[in-house]
Design a protein around this motif. Structure first.
Motif: not given
Ligand code: AMP
Ligand code: MN
Ligand code: MN
Ligand code: MN
Length: 278
Positions: A3, A27, A30-32, A57-58
């Motif tokens: 992710p 985001a 599911g991207c982190q 999200m970072r």
């Protein structure tokens, strides 16, 4: 899947979506950990960072710098730098400044095969007027039916030996790496699988890249197949380079990958993003 996506474009360069929308798309998938890496420009970063924060999200600052290395054009991704750093800002402004005259020369070259005033059409697609690129030309050439899609445009036009291609001097490799490092960032060699370069030349490049302060290489990229991932994973380990992953998303329908998720790094790779997770 991982992710993490450390290579994406918005309409601050040649992507189709505004920074906020690309970031939201990542985001929602599911991207982190996300970096926006527009070509030669950082003006989309503040908006993207703001949107990332809304989703928890970072976010890592990013840019993809165009570089001339001998007869090759390379792309160097910078990650985790201070976008306000004066040397980086001035360097990127200098790279962008060359794009207008190049676009005019590309348009003149296309006029010689009967495609008139393509620059005016391409400009309509360049939401950031300082960042007119071959992608904007390609979108306009599709619009007027010169080819069926952007991929076909690049086969017939805009590449070396074809109408619309002009040689251009981008930043030097050492300059791009210095700008990124001076601003506190990490320099990553983007999509090595795209360079038309034999193994020998690639090894010369990686040796020089390391010597100049380059620290990472994209192992997983939207334009790498499974064989590329294996090859660049081995080279990353041999050259002791950190490994990065990025979709190189530009627009839905123009490439295979959506932003936000990438294939996993092979075992043995050191992820470039470890420092941003602690
Ligand atoms: P420029 O910086 O103006 O030379 O434009 C480079 C951009 O053109 C790349 O970042 C890609 O987005 C796009 N591009 C280059 N080659 C191709 C290709 N063969 N197919 C599709 N897009 C391409
Ligand atoms: Mn691009
Ligand atoms: Mn690139
Ligand atoms: Mn890119």
């Amino acid at each position: 899947m991982t992710p993490v996506d450390l290579h994406c474009h918005s309409n601050a360069s040649d992507g189709l979506l505004p920074p906020r929308e690309v970031t939201r798309k990542a985001a929602e998938r599911g991207c982190q950990l996300f970096a926006l890496t527009d070509h030669d420009d950082t003006r989309g970063l503040a908006e993207a960072a703001d949107e990332a924060a809304l989703h928890g999200m970072r976010f890592v600052s990013g840019v993809e710098i165009s570089v001339s290395w001998g007869k090759h054009t390379l792309h160097i991704v910078g990650l985790g730098f201070d976008p306000a750093h004066p040397a980086l800002k001035a360097g990127l402004a200098g790279v962008r400044a060359g794009r207008d005259a190049r676009a005019q020369a590309m348009s003149d070259s296309l006029a010689r095969v009967g495609l008139e005033n393509v620059i005016a059409g391409a400009r309509k697609y360049a939401d950031n007027p300082e960042m007119i690129s071959r992608t904007h030309f390609a979108r306009y050439l599709v619009e007027i039916g010169a080819a069926k899609d952007t991929k076909s445009v690049f086969k017939r036009f805009l590449v070396r030996g074809k109408p619309g291609f002009v040689d251009h001097e981008w930043a030097r490799l050492h300059e791009a790496i210095d700008w990124i490092r001076d601003a506190g960032g990490v320099a990553v060699l983007a999509h090595p699988g795209r360079y038309e370069m034999g193994n020998e030349t690639l090894r010369v490049l990686l040796t020089e890249f390391k010597r100049l302060g380059g620290e990472g290489i994209e192992v997983v990229s939207g334009c790498h197949g499974a064989a590329d991932v294996g090859r660049f994973s081995r080279l990353a380990q041999e050259f002791e380079l950190l490994a990065s992953v990025g979709t190189d998303y530009h627009a839905t329908g123009e490439g295979a990958r959506e932003p936000g998720l990438n294939g996993d790094l092979p075992i043995g790779c050191q992820p470039v993003w470890a420092r941003w997770l602690s």
